[in-house]
Each structure stands twice: as C-alpha cells, then as structure tokens.
Design an enzyme around this catalytic site. Structure first.
Site, PDB file in Angstrom:
ATOM      1  CG  HIS A   1      -0.234  -0.002   2.696  1.00 47.40           C
ATOM      2  ND1 HIS A   1       0.193   1.386   3.172  1.00 47.40           N
ATOM      3  CD2 HIS A   1       0.348  -0.785   3.175  1.00 47.40           C
ATOM      4  CE1 HIS A   1       0.750   1.227   3.947  1.00 47.40           C
ATOM      5  NE2 HIS A   1       0.942   0.059   4.326  1.00 47.40           N
TER       6      HIS A   1
ATOM      7  CG  HIS B   1      13.019  -5.396 -13.640  1.00 44.72           C
ATOM      8  ND1 HIS B   1      13.687  -5.838 -14.836  1.00 44.72           N
ATOM      9  CD2 HIS B   1      12.309  -6.189 -13.289  1.00 44.72           C
ATOM     10  CE1 HIS B   1      13.350  -7.211 -15.009  1.00 44.72           C
ATOM     11  NE2 HIS B   1      12.342  -7.227 -14.151  1.00 44.72           N
TER      12      HIS B   1
END
Length: 216
Positions: free
Chosen positions: A135, A144
């Site tokens: 979150h 990446h």
C-alpha cells in the site's frame, strides 16, 4: 489498455516473449515486432524489423501503440526517449491489483503479482512474476521489480532502479534513482542515488557506473 486491440512490440528477446504471452492472453495482436539487433532475436520470433536506432529518419513512430519489451532499465529508458509514439500496457489476468492503484503507460505486470491499495506505478515499469508492491508505495519510471521481490508499504523507489529477485524492502524506505538492489537483499534503511546494494542487511558496496550515462 487502449481500445485498440493491436500492439507493437519493441524488443525480441526473452523478456519480450513473456510480454507477448500476456498480450495474447488478453486478446491482443502483435502487429509488428522491432529490435535494434534483429539477427540476435530469440529463435521463436520471426519477421523482426530494425529498431529506431538504425532507422531514425524513416522509423514508423505513429500508429499502433508500443510496449518496450526490454528488461534492461537503461535500454528501455533510451528507447522510450527516441520513440515518438503512444504506449500501451500489459497486465496479466492473474495479477491482483487494487482498484485504487494507478499504473502509467508502457508498464507491464506479470503473472501472480500483487499491487495493493493506493500504490502508484510509473511509466515503463516491470512488475515481474510473483512480486508484491504494498500500500501507498511509489514505483517511479523505468523501475524493474524482479520475480518474488517484496516491496512493503509506503516505499518510494526512484527512476531506473532495479530490485533483484527475492529482495525485500521494509516499510517507509526510500531508494534513490538508478540503484541496483541485489537478489535476496534485505533493505532496512534509505538508499542514496546510484547505489549498488547487496546482503542481509543490505549494504552499499559501490556506485552504479550508469551515473555517467544518465542525467535523469
């Protein structure tokens, strides 16, 4: 993704294979495939066209949206700067993504990945297989997140950074731009720009030499 059911793919290596698979499962057609080195393309790819770097004056920038199927963050960054095109997204059907999550153009999300509430994912990001972004985390452009990496809540990861397979970043940590976090590394504190970090707990072992190439 856009309503157009066609996508052009830039890159013809292993990473591009996975993106192609995701797109096909989602009902998309690959209209054209480009690579900077067509002769070195993966054996499964056929009819690969020359990329923009060798055909700058007559490259077909406009048309069907692109996805850059290149795993290397810096190469993806360079290609995106040159292409004057729209970009699409590729999100695997098995990915679990909260409706509050924002995902920008050019990003790919692979099988089994989870992105939790209010996370923000930038442009041309790779959220690789079985990785997790929790979150309120911010994943900036050209990052990446490798397979099985865990990004806890309220983490901020800077442009171009690579998070290695199985790495863990604890909550509220800020990682700078163009860092390399090694596979299996556990990041317990903020990391400055251009750092290469390995180990448990993660330690900076050197500077990323890419600092000499980018000005982002």
């Amino acid at each position: 993704m856009s309503e157009n059911r066609e996508v052009r793919l830039y890159g013809a290596g292993g990473h591009s294979q996975v993106i192609q698979s995701v797109l096909k499962q989602n009902g998309y057609t690959i209209s054209d495939l480009f690579d900077d080195n067509p002769k070195n393309s993966h054996k499964l790819f056929k009819d690969v066209k020359h990329g923009v770097r060798s055909h700058k004056s007559n490259f077909p920038h406009q048309g069907v949206p692109f996805i850059i199927g290149v795993g290397d963050n810096y190469q993806r960054f360079e290609i995106a700067k040159i292409l004057k095109s729209e970009f699409s997204k590729a999100i695997h059907k098995s990915a679990i993504i909260d409706p509050s999550v924002s995902i920008d153009d050019g990003t790919v999300v692979y099988a089994g990945s989870t992105i939790q509430t209010n996370a923000s994912i930038g442009k041309h990001v790779i959220i690789n297989t079985m990785s997790s972004v929790d979150h309120d985390s911010i994943i900036q452009d050209f990052v990446h997140i490798s397979p099985n990496a865990t990004i806890c809540g309220l983490v901020n990861i800077g442009i171009g950074t690579h998070i290695g397979a199985g790495a863990v970043v604890i909550p509220q940590v800020k990682i700078g731009k163009w860092c390399i976090i090694g596979a299996g590394t556990v990041v317990l504190k903020d990391i400055p720009d251009y750092s290469v970090v390995v180990g448990n707990p993660g330690k900076i072992i050197k500077k990323n030499i890419i600092k000499n190439l980018v000005s982002a």
